[in-house]
Design a protein around this motif. Structure first.
Motif, PDB file in Angstrom:
ATOM      1  N   ALA A  33     -17.665  28.265 -14.323  1.00  0.00           N
ATOM      2  CA  ALA A  33     -17.384  29.349 -15.266  1.00  0.00           C
ATOM      3  C   ALA A  33     -17.273  28.773 -16.668  1.00  0.00           C
ATOM      4  N   MET A  34     -17.982  29.399 -17.607  1.00  0.00           N
ATOM      5  CA  MET A  34     -17.962  28.961 -19.001  1.00  0.00           C
ATOM      6  C   MET A  34     -17.084  29.917 -19.817  1.00  0.00           C
ATOM      7  N   ASP A  35     -15.960  29.444 -20.266  1.00  0.00           N
ATOM      8  CA  ASP A  35     -15.025  30.240 -21.058  1.00  0.00           C
ATOM      9  C   ASP A  35     -15.283  29.973 -22.535  1.00  0.00           C
ATOM     10  N   GLU A  36     -16.030  30.878 -23.165  1.00  0.00           N
ATOM     11  CA  GLU A  36     -16.401  30.682 -24.569  1.00  0.00           C
ATOM     12  C   GLU A  36     -15.183  30.741 -25.495  1.00  0.00           C
ATOM     13  N   LYS A  37     -14.233  31.623 -25.162  1.00  0.00           N
ATOM     14  CA  LYS A  37     -13.068  31.801 -26.033  1.00  0.00           C
ATOM     15  C   LYS A  37     -12.217  30.531 -26.087  1.00  0.00           C
ATOM     16  N   ASP A  38     -11.848  30.003 -24.909  1.00  0.00           N
ATOM     17  CA  ASP A  38     -11.008  28.809 -24.857  1.00  0.00           C
ATOM     18  C   ASP A  38     -11.816  27.520 -24.862  1.00  0.00           C
ATOM     19  N   GLU A  39     -13.138  27.653 -24.818  1.00  0.00           N
ATOM     20  CA  GLU A  39     -14.047  26.503 -24.768  1.00  0.00           C
ATOM     21  C   GLU A  39     -13.676  25.556 -23.631  1.00  0.00           C
ATOM     22  N   LYS A  40     -13.649  26.142 -22.435  1.00  0.00           N
ATOM     23  CA  LYS A  40     -13.364  25.377 -21.231  1.00  0.00           C
ATOM     24  C   LYS A  40     -14.399  25.695 -20.163  1.00  0.00           C
ATOM     25  N   ALA A  41     -14.769  24.693 -19.403  1.00  0.00           N
ATOM     26  CA  ALA A  41     -15.622  24.876 -18.237  1.00  0.00           C
ATOM     27  C   ALA A  41     -14.776  24.597 -17.005  1.00  0.00           C
ATOM     28  N   ARG A  42     -14.807  25.525 -16.059  1.00  0.00           N
ATOM     29  CA  ARG A  42     -13.983  25.387 -14.860  1.00  0.00           C
ATOM     30  C   ARG A  42     -14.835  25.598 -13.614  1.00  0.00           C
ATOM     31  N   LEU A  43     -14.396  25.004 -12.514  1.00  0.00           N
ATOM     32  CA  LEU A  43     -15.062  25.212 -11.231  1.00  0.00           C
ATOM     33  C   LEU A  43     -14.546  26.494 -10.600  1.00  0.00           C
ATOM     34  N   VAL A  44     -15.484  27.343 -10.161  1.00  0.00           N
ATOM     35  CA  VAL A  44     -15.140  28.658  -9.620  1.00  0.00           C
ATOM     36  C   VAL A  44     -14.985  28.555  -8.105  1.00  0.00           C
ATOM     37  N   LEU A  45     -13.824  28.960  -7.598  1.00  0.00           N
ATOM     38  CA  LEU A  45     -13.519  28.779  -6.174  1.00  0.00           C
ATOM     39  C   LEU A  45     -13.925  29.984  -5.342  1.00  0.00           C
ATOM     40  N   PHE A  97      -8.563  22.655 -13.829  1.00  0.00           N
ATOM     41  CA  PHE A  97     -10.012  22.498 -13.696  1.00  0.00           C
ATOM     42  C   PHE A  97     -10.652  23.560 -12.802  1.00  0.00           C
ATOM     43  N   THR A  98      -9.841  24.423 -12.172  1.00  0.00           N
ATOM     44  CA  THR A  98     -10.392  25.449 -11.290  1.00  0.00           C
ATOM     45  C   THR A  98     -10.134  26.847 -11.845  1.00  0.00           C
ATOM     46  N   MET A  99     -10.963  27.791 -11.378  1.00  0.00           N
ATOM     47  CA  MET A  99     -10.755  29.202 -11.688  1.00  0.00           C
ATOM     48  C   MET A  99     -10.874  29.992 -10.377  1.00  0.00           C
ATOM     49  N   PRO A 100      -9.785  30.697  -9.972  1.00  0.00           N
ATOM     50  CA  PRO A 100      -8.474  30.737 -10.617  1.00  0.00           C
ATOM     51  C   PRO A 100      -7.787  29.364 -10.571  1.00  0.00           C
ATOM     52  N   GLU A 101      -6.801  29.232 -11.430  1.00  0.00           N
ATOM     53  CA  GLU A 101      -6.115  27.947 -11.529  1.00  0.00           C
ATOM     54  C   GLU A 101      -5.070  27.795 -10.432  1.00  0.00           C
ATOM     55  N   PHE A 102      -5.062  26.635  -9.804  1.00  0.00           N
ATOM     56  CA  PHE A 102      -4.049  26.290  -8.806  1.00  0.00           C
ATOM     57  C   PHE A 102      -3.510  24.912  -9.132  1.00  0.00           C
ATOM     58  N   LYS A 103      -2.262  24.732  -8.849  1.00  0.00           N
ATOM     59  CA  LYS A 103      -1.642  23.426  -9.066  1.00  0.00           C
ATOM     60  C   LYS A 103      -1.608  22.646  -7.755  1.00  0.00           C
ATOM     61  N   PRO A 104      -1.780  21.344  -7.817  1.00  0.00           N
ATOM     62  CA  PRO A 104      -1.676  20.509  -6.608  1.00  0.00           C
ATOM     63  C   PRO A 104      -0.267  20.597  -6.023  1.00  0.00           C
TER      64      PRO A 104
END
Length: 609
Positions: free
Chosen positions: A57-69, A155-162
C-alpha cells in the motif's frame, strides 16, 4: 507453495512422540513410490516458472509504503475468477508464507519447442495485471525480494505490534504474527521451529559501514528478555523470526526430465550453476530498515528456519540428540546424485545408519540411499512423478508429470522482462547441458564456497568463483565398488579454477569459453523463428551485461538509489520516506511508466516496439 488442506497441525511436543513412526513409514512410502516410478522413461520436456509477489500500500499523504495483510482475500478472489471457473485458465495462484504475499505460476506447463520462450513474458504480464486488477486503490503488486523495512514499526497495514512476551508463533521483537499466512500450517511451523531449537532463531546480517554508521553498530532492544542480547552481534543487523527469511520473495523454475537418470544428471550439473545465477540476480541489500553488506537473501532464509538444537549445531556436546548436523534445513545441497557426481561428494553427510541400511537393502545402491537427503528446501530439489512430493511450480491440473528438478536460488526481479530473462536463461542452459553433454562438476565443498561468495556485496563484479575449466570433457563416473566418499575424491585442482562471473558467463580467451557464447552457438544450430530469436537474444543480452557490469543488478541499483536520496544521512538507515520513494520508483518501473536503462538497458522486442 502448493495447495493447502485444512487440519490441525501438531505442536512440537506432540510431533516428537510420533517422530520415529513418521521416519519409518516415510521411508517405506518413499521406497514404494520409488519402486513404482523408477523405470519411467521418455517424458517430454515441460517446464514452468514461479513468481512470488508482495502486496504493498502506497500512502501518499504520510509518504509511507506498507505491506498489506490481505493476501488470503486476494488469493481467494483470483482463484474464484480463475481456475475454479476455468480449469484451463492461463494462470494459477497459490499462498505463501507472508499474509502479504501471493505466488503466481502459468496455468499449464510450457513445452519443449523454442517458440515457448516467446510466451513467458506475456504470461508474467498477464499475472501481474490479473492480480493488480483485484487490489484496492493505492495498493500495488511488487516483485521485490526483500521489503526494506520488514520488521520496522508500522510496516504492515493494518498495523500490528509484535508480541514477544505473549503466547504466539514467533515471539519476535519485530515481526507480528498477523504478518504470517493465516493457514495453521505456517504459524505451527514457525512455532515448532522455535520449540525444537529451544530458542528463537538468530539471524545476523553484517551492516554496511557508511560514513556516519556508528562503529561499533550496536542496537538496544527494550522488550528483550535476554535472547536478543545473547544472539545479536556487533556491527550486524539482528532479526529473530522465520518471517525475515520466508517472508522474502523469489523466482523459481521447474523442468521435467525424461527419466530419473536425466533428473539426477541435471540436478548435479545445475548445482554448480546455483551460486552463479544467485549473484547475477542479487536483489536484496536491505534488512529491517538498514543497509546491509550482503546482496542476497539466501543466508537469511537459512538462518530463519534453522531448527537445530545447540547440540546439533555443535555449540554443546551431544547428550539428548543423536547427531551433529552441519547445515540448516534450508541451505545448499549436501550431495550430488548421479554416478558422475559421486567422486566430488567431499562434504560430510549426517547419516542415520539404521535408515541408511534400510535404503541400501531395498535399493542395493548407495546413490539411491542419498536421494532422500534432498527433501529439504535446498538450492535444488528433485521431485518424483505424481505419487511423490510435488515441486512448487508444476502443480498443474490434468498434467502427466514425470521426474523433475526445481531450480531455487534466484532472487525475484523488478520487471517481467528481467524475470523472463533469468527463467529463459536457466531453461535454455538445461537444453544445452543435455544436448552437448556438458560437465560442470567440481568438488561440492567448492560449490559451498561459491554460495558464500555469491551473497557478498557486489559479488557479481568483485567475487571469484570456482568453476570447471573443460566442460566438454564429459563426466567420469565412479566405478562400481569404488569409494564415493571424501577419501575417494581426486584432488586434482587442474580441473577447475577461480573465475569471475564475467568470465563464466561471457568467456575469456585462454581461460573459459563462456556460457553465453555456448548458448548462442546452440541457437545458431536450431530452427527458431525471427520473433522468438529476437526475444531470446534480448534476454541473453541482459544476462551478459549484468555479468560484465554494463548493467546493474537490482541490489546495486537499490543501493545507489538510497545513497543518492536527499534524506539519506550516510548512516545505513532507510527511513519511511526513503523506503516510500524507492518503492514508488520500483512500481513505476515495473508498470512500464518509467524507463530504467541502468537496470535492463533498452531492449527491443515486440512488447515495446
Amino acid at each position: 507453495m502448493g495447495l493447502l488442506s485444512q487440519g490441525s497441525p501438531l505442536n512440537w511436543e506432540e510431533t516428537k512422540k510420533y517422530a520415529d513412526h513418521v521416519r519409518k513409514h516415510g521411508i517405506i512410502q518413499f521406497l514404494n513410490i520409488y519402486n513404482k516410478v523408477k523405470d519411467r522413461q521418455k517424458d517430454v520436456l515441460k517446464w514452468g516458472d514461479e513468481v512470488e509477489y508482495m502486496l504493498v500500500a502506497m500512502d501518499e499523504k504520510d509518504e509511507k509504503a506498507r505491506l498489506v495483510l490481505n493476501g488470503a482475500e486476494v488469493l481467494e478472489t483470483l482463484q474464484d475468477k480463475g481456475e475454479k471457473t476455468n480449469p484451463n485458465h492461463p494462470t494459477l495462484w497459490r499462498p505463501e508464507y507472508g499474509s502479504y504475499m501471493i505466488e503466481g505460476t502459468p496455468g499449464q506447463p510450457y513445452g519443449g519447442t523454442m517458440s515457448e520462450f516467446n510466451t513467458v513474458e506475456d504470461n508474467m504480464d498477464k499475472r501481474r495485471k490479473e492480480a493488480s486488477s483485484v487490489l484496492k486503490e493505492r495498493q500495488t503488486l511488487c516483485t521485490i525480494t526483500s521489503f526494506p523495512r520488514l520488521g520496522c514499526p508500522g510496516f504492515t497495514m493494518p498495523e500490528f505490534k509484535p508480541t514477544p512476551v505473549e503466547r504466539g508463533a514467533s515471539k519476535s521483537l519485530f515481526f507480528p504474527d498477523e504478518a504470517i499466512n493465516r493457514h495453521p500450517r505456517f504459524s505451527t511451523l514457525t512455532r515448532n521451529i522455535r520449540h525444537r531449537r529451544g530458542e528463537k532463531v538468530v539471524i545476523n546480517v553484517p551492516i554496511f559501514k557508511d560514513k556516519n554508521t556508528p562503529s561499533p553498530f550496536v542496537e538496544k532492544f527494550p522488550e528483550d528478555d535476554g535472547e536478543a542480547e545473547r544472539g545479536a552481534l556487533a556491527d550486524h543487523i539482528y532479526m529473530d523470526a522465520m518471517g525475515f527469511g520466508m517472508g522474502n520473495c523469489c523466482l523459481q523454475v521447474t523442468f521435467q526430465a525424461c527419466s530419473i537418470n536425466e533428473a539426477r544428471y541435471l540436478y548435479d550439473q545445475l548445482a554448480t550453476i546455483c551460486p552463479i545465477v544467485m549473484a547475477l540476480s542479487a536483489a536484496s541489500p536491505f534488512y529491517r530498515g538498514h543497509v546491509s553488506d550482503i546482496d542476497c537473501r539466501w543466508g537469511v532464509i537459512s538462518a530463519s528456519v534453522d531448527d537445530r538444537t545447540k547440540e546439533e549445531r555443535g555449540v554443546e556436546p551431544l547428550k539428548n540428540n543423536k547427531f551433529r548436523i552441519f547445515k540448516s534445513r534450508y541451505d545448499s545441497i549436501d550431495s550430488y546424485l548421479s554416478p558422475c557426481g559421486e567422486k566430488y561428494n567431499d562434504i560430510e553427510l549426517t547419516i542415520d545408519e539404521e535408515i541408511n541400511q534400510q535404503l541400501l537393502d531395498a535399493a542395493s545402491s548407495r546413490r539411491k540411499s542419498t536421494w532422500t537427503t534432498q527433501t529439504n528446501p535446498t538450492t535444488l530439489r528433485t521431485c518424483s512423478p505424481p505419487t511423490g512430493r510435488q515441486c512448487d511450480s508444476s502443480r498443474l491440473p490434468n498434467s502427466d508429470i514425470g521426474w523433475r528438478v526445481e531450480f531455487r536460488p534466484m532472487e525475484v526481479q523488478l520487471t517481467d522482462f528481467e524475470n523472463s530473462a533469468y527463467v529463459v536463461f536457466v531453461v535454455l542452459l538445461t537444453r544445452v547441458i543435455l544436448s552437448y553433454k556438458l560437465d560442470f562438476l567440481i568438488p561440492l565443498s567448492k560449490v559451498d564456497d561459491n554460495m558464500k561468495m555469491a551473497q557478498k556485496r557486489n559479488a557479481v563484479l568483485e567475487g571469484m568463483f570456482y568453476f570447471r575449466k573443460d566442460i566438454f570433457k564429459g563426466c567420469s563416473p565412479v566405478l562400481e565398488g569404488s569409494p564415493a566418499t571424501p577419501n575417494g575424491l581426486d584432488n586434482d585442482t587442474a580441473e577447475y579454477a577461480l573465475m569471475s562471473i564475467d568470465t563464466i558467463i561471457n568467456g575469456k580467451e585462454g581461460v573459459f569459453q563462456g556460457l553465453i557464447p555456448i548458448l548462442n552457438c546452440y541457437l545458431e544450430n536450431m530452427e527458431v523463428d525471427v520473433d522468438t530469436r529476437c526475444t531470446i537474444l534480448n534476454y541473453l543480452k541482459l544476462i551478459k551485461k549484468r555479468a560484465s557490469g554494463q548493467l546493474m543488478t537490482m541490489a546495486r541499483w537499490m543501493r545507489e538509489y538510497v545513497a543518492q536520496h536527499p534524506e539519506y544521512k550516510q548512516d545505513s538507515v532507510i527511513t519511511d520516506k526513503i523506503n516510500y520513494d524507492l518503492l514508488v520508483r520500483c512500481d513505476r518501473i515495473a508498470k512500464g511508466e518509467l524507463r530504467c536503462p541502468e537496470l535492463f538497458g533498452d531492449p527491443v522486442n515486440r512488447r515495446n516496439k
